[in-house]
Write an enzyme that holds these catalytic residues in place. Structure first.
Site, PDB file in Angstrom:
ATOM      1  N   SER A 141       8.582 -34.672  23.535  1.00  0.00           N
ATOM      2  CA  SER A 141       8.626 -34.515  24.567  1.00  0.00           C
ATOM      3  C   SER A 141       8.286 -34.758  25.694  1.00  0.00           C
ATOM      4  CB  SER A 141       8.456 -32.610  24.505  1.00  0.00           C
ATOM      5  OG  SER A 141       9.586 -32.130  26.159  1.00  0.00           O
ATOM      6  N   GLY A 195       5.701 -30.289  27.078  1.00  0.00           N
ATOM      7  CA  GLY A 195       5.600 -28.916  27.462  1.00  0.00           C
ATOM      8  C   GLY A 195       5.988 -29.112  28.762  1.00  0.00           C
ATOM      9  N   GLY A 196       6.699 -30.567  29.289  1.00  0.00           N
ATOM     10  CA  GLY A 196       7.139 -30.974  30.014  1.00  0.00           C
ATOM     11  C   GLY A 196       6.694 -30.975  31.704  1.00  0.00           C
TER      12      GLY A 196
END
Length: 536
Positions: free
Chosen positions: A201, A121-122
């Site tokens: 991610s 989720g960055g």
């Protein structure tokens, strides 16, 4: 007749509802729930740490022992953020919880390997609940699954170069959770000597930082999905102006760092998140300064870090074949040179000379202006620079440090591709995060998996579970897994193409990766992190 009655009694007892599971951990008694969709137990929302109310932007503190039985039945806690599915500001600082999913056959005499999931989720969004990360696909392979929450955004990644807010609070939350798991998972029937951490991610970047860190080793193996600390977006410089900028958005004028932090500590988290969302600040991991008595997590820029843990850690890493498939040339960029330059500056200290930007643009698209016709070439560039090549750089560093590495590319395009489904993309291939819904039972898919989707689910979860059990995703071939997945060597970059069929291949995107090898080598003096100012 007595024998028959006895047998009927036994049969009736087995048919009766199971009693909710109760475990005694080193932190105290924890009661969970029996799952309704499989033969496993769920222990939801167990607090492993808490946020210091007087310094909510600083390191969390270990949660005290339970005085009474903790009822682990609620996994809905979310750390403050703009939640991605509804776009609403949600969350509470009482969010540092983890969830443990335990197959019924796990006991202290039959300890099972443990998979610990760290969401992506960055570093701005994400949560560990079963709404997205349903466990049933993985736990049926006789492994224990743990999912954990950590702080994101300003509460997790404000880096101020002070002892109170040194940076990387969210990563240190994860570290606290891993310590809790190492200490307590045995009580759930887990093997504390067979812990694999995995993430996608920003979760993959997080896993890599745990591998790079000088903290104690709390895991045996790692899986990195579309994320590595070598990525151009994984590290940012500290910014001591951040608290004052947020406070100013909320009507509190000050240039004093301490005053701004004290004010923000009194503000409801929803307001802090709202104020932060409109500001040009980047809240990511950072290289920390040394402070006496303050635990430090990232001591060097990843470009300059050795990885001594790699020698004793088996690594599985890869990405999806069209990571940036969602890119639309018409959104936010009128000129290809700007697109290339803006991205390159995330990793390189470029001056006003635009020769390097022009060089990269000419390699991918020539001198053509931005248009829909260039879309696939631009998707290739953004995928290569942001995800693909950083994974290749990491593989090289792991091998240099004595690591054993399995490499994959996920390329399946089905009805359950996570991002393509949500954005109604029908083109072939796999976009960033598309593999998630083949590892987890994502709740919002309206239909059960198709026969083809189920085969991919069965295969990828078997590969990941085998890796957790044996350190080898294909310890033996079978009808389900008919291919022996060979590890990478110094001479041969093997990878497994995970599609409807499994195919062992070599050296993916060879020409493009060779271009970036040469580009990084020739411009290493411009690479961020090789600048001494960032490695203080």
């Amino acid at each position: 007749m007595k024998v028959v009655l006895a047998l009927l009694f036994i049969s009736g007892a087995w048919a009766a509802p199971r009693i909710d599971p109760l475990v005694e951990t080193k932190k105290g008694l924890i009661r969970g729930l029996q799952a309704s969709d499989g033969d496993y137990s769920m222990f939801l929302g167990i607090p492993y740490a808490y946020v210091n109310a007087s310094n909510p932007f600083g390191p969390s503190l270990p949660y005290p022992d339970f005085e009474e039985t903790f009822e682990a039945i609620d996994d809905t806690a979310i750390c403050p953020q703009i939640e991605e599915f509804g776009g609403q500001i949600v969350g509470t600082l009482d969010c540092l919880h983890l969830n443990v999913f335990v197959p019924n056959q796990a006991t202290t005499r039959n300890r099972l390997p443990v998979l610990v999931w760290i969401y992506g989720g960055g570093f701005q969004i994400g949560f560990a609940g079963t709404y997205v990360y349903g466990p049933k696909y993985l736990v049926r392979h006789d492994i224990i699954l743990v999912t954990l929450n950590y702080r994101v955004g300003p509460y997790g990644f404000m880096c101020l170069d002070t002892p109170e807010v040194p940076g990387n609070q969210g990563l240190k939350d994860q570290l606290g959770a891993l310590r809790w798991i190492k200490e307590n998972v045995e009580a759930f029937g887990g093997d504390p000597n067979k812990i694999t951490i995995f993430g996608e991610s920003a979760g993959g970047v997080s896993v890599d930082f745990h591998l790079l860190s000088e903290q104690e080793k709390l895991f045996n193996q790692v899986i990195l999905q579309s994320g590595t600390a070598q990525g151009p977006w994984s590290v940012r410089e500290s910014n001591r102006d951040t608290p004052a900028m947020i406070a100013r958005q909320l009507g509190f004028e000050t240039d004093d760092l301490g005053e701004a932090l004290n004010f923000l500590a009194t503000v409801e988290p929803e307001l802090v998140i709202a104020a932060t969302s409109g500001l040009p600040i980047s809240l990511r991991p950072c290289v920390e300064k040394d402070f006496e008595g303050v635990e430090k997590f990232i001591v060097k820029h990843p470009h300059n870090s050795d990885i001594p843990k790699a020698k004793t850690t088996t690594i599985l890493t890869g990405y999806n074949n069209h990571e940036m498939l969602t890119f639309n040339p018409g959104q936010g960029n009128d000129d290809t040179l700007n697109l290339f330059g803006d991205n390159l500056r995330d990793a390189f200290n470029l001056n006003e000379d635009r020769d390097l930007e022009t060089l990269v643009r000419q390699y991918y698209v020539g001198d053509e202006p931005m248009s829909e016709d260039l879309r696939w070439h631009l998707v290739d560039f953004l995928s290569d620079f942001t995800f693909n090549y950083p994974v290749h750089r990491s593989i090289g560093k792991y091998l240099e440090n004595g690591g054993k590495v399995f490499h994959y590319i996920f390329s399946y395009s089905g009805d359950r591709n996570f991002v393509k489904y949500r954005q109604n993309i029908t083109e072939g291939g796999a976009a960033h995060a598309d593999e998630i819904s083949y590892l987890f039972d994502v709740s919002f898919f309206p239909q059960p998996p198709t026969e083809e989707d189920q085969l991919v689910i069965d295969r990828i979860t078997a590969l990941w579970a085998n890796f957790a059990k044996y350190g080898n995703p294909t310890p033996e071939t079978s009808e389900l897994l008919p291919v022996e997945w060979s590890a990478v060597t110094e001479d041969v970059l093997n990878y497994l193409d995970i599609d409807l069929d499994l195919t062992l291949k070599r050296r993916p995107f060879h020409d493009r990766m060779a271009f970036w090898d040469l580009f990084y080598k020739m411009n290493s003096h411009l690479l961020k992190g090789n600048d001494q100012r960032e490695t203080v």
